[in-house]
Scaffold this motif. Structure first.
Motif, PDB file in Angstrom:
ATOM      1  N   LEU A  62       0.845  -1.191   0.000  1.00 18.74           N
ATOM      2  CA  LEU A  62       0.000   0.000   0.000  1.00 18.74           C
ATOM      3  C   LEU A  62       0.878   1.237   0.000  1.00 18.74           C
ATOM      4  O   LEU A  62       1.894   1.273   0.694  1.00 18.74           O
ATOM      5  CB  LEU A  62      -0.816   0.061   1.291  1.00 18.74           C
ATOM      6  N   THR A  63       0.435   2.240  -0.736  1.00 18.17           N
ATOM      7  CA  THR A  63       1.146   3.517  -0.732  1.00 18.17           C
ATOM      8  C   THR A  63       0.206   4.578  -0.187  1.00 18.17           C
ATOM      9  O   THR A  63      -0.976   4.618  -0.565  1.00 18.17           O
ATOM     10  CB  THR A  63       1.530   3.923  -2.184  1.00 18.17           C
ATOM     11  N   HIS A  65      -1.301   8.190  -0.065  1.00 11.67           N
ATOM     12  CA  HIS A  65      -1.441   9.332  -0.972  1.00 11.67           C
ATOM     13  C   HIS A  65      -2.188  10.425  -0.213  1.00 11.67           C
ATOM     14  O   HIS A  65      -3.389  10.294   0.048  1.00 11.67           O
ATOM     15  CB  HIS A  65      -2.227   8.903  -2.224  1.00 11.67           C
ATOM     16  N   GLY A  80      -4.235  -0.898  -3.096  1.00 10.29           N
ATOM     17  CA  GLY A  80      -2.934  -0.360  -3.492  1.00 10.29           C
ATOM     18  C   GLY A  80      -2.656   1.031  -2.954  1.00 10.29           C
ATOM     19  O   GLY A  80      -1.522   1.339  -2.615  1.00 10.29           O
ATOM     20  N   THR A  81      -3.689   1.883  -2.890  1.00 13.60           N
ATOM     21  CA  THR A  81      -3.456   3.264  -2.442  1.00 13.60           C
ATOM     22  C   THR A  81      -4.348   3.590  -1.264  1.00 13.60           C
ATOM     23  O   THR A  81      -5.540   3.259  -1.263  1.00 13.60           O
ATOM     24  CB  THR A  81      -3.773   4.262  -3.590  1.00 13.60           C
ATOM     25  N   PHE A  83      -5.746   6.733   0.439  1.00 10.79           N
ATOM     26  CA  PHE A  83      -5.929   8.184   0.367  1.00 10.79           C
ATOM     27  C   PHE A  83      -6.187   8.686   1.785  1.00 10.79           C
ATOM     28  O   PHE A  83      -7.077   8.183   2.468  1.00 10.79           O
ATOM     29  CB  PHE A  83      -7.118   8.522  -0.536  1.00 10.79           C
TER      30      PHE A  83
END
Ligand SMILES: NC(=O)C1=CN([C@@H]2O[C@H](COP(=O)(O)OP(=O)(O)OC[C@H]3O[C@@H](n4cnc5c(N)ncnc54)[C@H](O)[C@@H]3O)[C@@H](O)[C@H]2O)C=CC1
Ligand SMILES: NCC(=O)COP(=O)(O)O
Length: 346
Positions: A62-63, A65, A80-81, A83
């Motif tokens: 996971l990134t 953002h 994956g992301t 927020f």
């Protein structure tokens, strides 16, 4: 495809809860899994450090953002992301695992306030909350028993109801966080009426159950045994039930509490009105600990929550189960869609 013909994908703000508990971990697990795929457009409000720590702990793909406003994300969820809107500036020392942090309180409260404000502005369609440590917040100036009453205040709602909803049992509470000794005094005809009516309206509109069967629990053993073990059934509960007969829902009771929840679990009723917190929450957590959802009924916004607490003793171990959160997100999406349909029809 034009904007109006696009399928409705609700945007959902999820609050981090207490960063010293399991909130960030269950959020990271949910965002790393495929279980939210297609259901919503989720974003987080909280402390990014707590999420980076959970990502590292779980070795999750996971990134983070950072975002400022929900309108920055417009895509249906894909793993994956993460927020995230930051809700205050905390350091690692402020968010040690497994014990209350005075320093974290402001960010915990601010994350809830921010999510509610977005919901009231229509920027998100629902909010989902992760658990807060109530004693710690109270010790640091938070004057509400929990989210429920805080959300009631923020949205200026006269009366709200706490419901715990699982796949086979739904329970609304006539009284919530009070000492057991105070319950008989707090149970008034008005409180009972509001709890039943708000539950009925939610069953119809939010849960989409036509003509819901709502059962009211007694307060006393054996429903008072004709007055031998208490008079609340004859003097309070029965008259309220008789005064509320409606052609929109099927109301009955008061039933002996010791068998009512079994009957509801077997499918005889769509929702049970419990007289106090543990009368309702013990049966539902016994059968639905990992898949029940806490829903606040009666609010102008959609709010669901996990059914469990901060679980300090397992925070940081990587063993927290994210399922109640996943269910809370799914239910928030369903209620938001049902409310949208009913507003289009009316
Ligand atoms: N919605 C909310 O904000 C809620 C907050 N709380 C707060 O949480 C704090 C701790 O409350 P407790 O009564 O100890 O209840 P708890 O739910 O935090 O823990 C009870 C037991 O369940 C386990 N558990 C809880 N969540 C789990 C998960 N996701 N996966 C695996 N095991 C899990 C814990 O390890 C513990 O053994 C209190 O301050 C309470 O007020 C409690 C319930 C709801
Ligand atoms: N026992 C349920 C609970 O404590 C949830 O409270 P809230 O924070 O959702 O009001």
């Amino acid at each position: 495809m034009t904007a109006s013909s696009r399928p409705f994908i609700p945007r959902i703000a999820i609050t981090m809860g207490d960063p010293c508990g399991v909130g960030p971990e269950i959020i990271v697990k949910a965002f790393a899994s495929k279980d939210m795929e297609g259901c919503c457009c989720p974003l987080i409000v909280g402390e990014p450090l707590a999420f980076q720590r959970a990502i590292d702990l779980l070795d999750a793909e996971l990134t983070i953002h950072p975002i400022e406003n929900p309108s920055e994300i417009d895509e249906t969820f894909r793993p994956g992301t993460l927020f995230i809107k930051s809700a205050g500036e905390l350091t690692s020392a402020d968010i040690g695992y497994g014990h209350p942090s005075r320093a974290a309180c402001a960010a915990v409260v601010e994350s809830i306030r921010q999510a509610v404000s977005w919901a009231l502005e229509g920027l998100v369609n629902a909010i989902v909350t992760c658990p807060i440590h109530k004693a710690n917040l109270h010790a640091n100036g938070f004057s509400f028993p929990g989210h429920t009453e805080f959300l009631q205040e923020l949205t200026h709602t006269p009366h709200v109801v706490m419901m715990l909803a699982g796949p086979r049992l739904r329970v609304s509470l006539a009284t919530i966080h009070h000492a057991l000794a105070d319950v008989p005094r707090l149970l008034t005809p008005e409180i009972l009426r509001q709890t039943i009516e708000i539950t009925a309206q939610a069953m119809l509109r939010d849960f989409g159950v036509p003509s819901p069967r709502i059962a009211v629990a007694a307060l006393n053993p054996h429903a008072g045994e004709a007055g031998r073990f208490g008079n609340e059934e004859m003097e309070l509960i029965q008259p309220v039930i008789e005064s509320l007969q409606s052609n929109l829902y099927r109301l009955s009771g008061p039933y002996s509490p010791d068998t009512l929840f079994h009957r509801a679990f077997q499918g005889e009723f769509d929702a049970v009105i419990a007289m106090y917190h543990d009368q309702g929450l013990i049966p539902i957590k016994l059968v639905h600990f990992y898949d029940a959802v806490n829903v606040t009924l009666g609010l102008p916004i959609v709010r669901t929550s996990v059914d469990h607490g901060t679980a300090y003793e397992i925070a940081g171990t990587g063993t927290a189960n994210p399922n109640s959160l996943l269910e809370a997100v799914q239910l928030a999406a369903t209620i938001a869609s049902n409310r949208r349909k009913s507003s289009v029809q009316s």
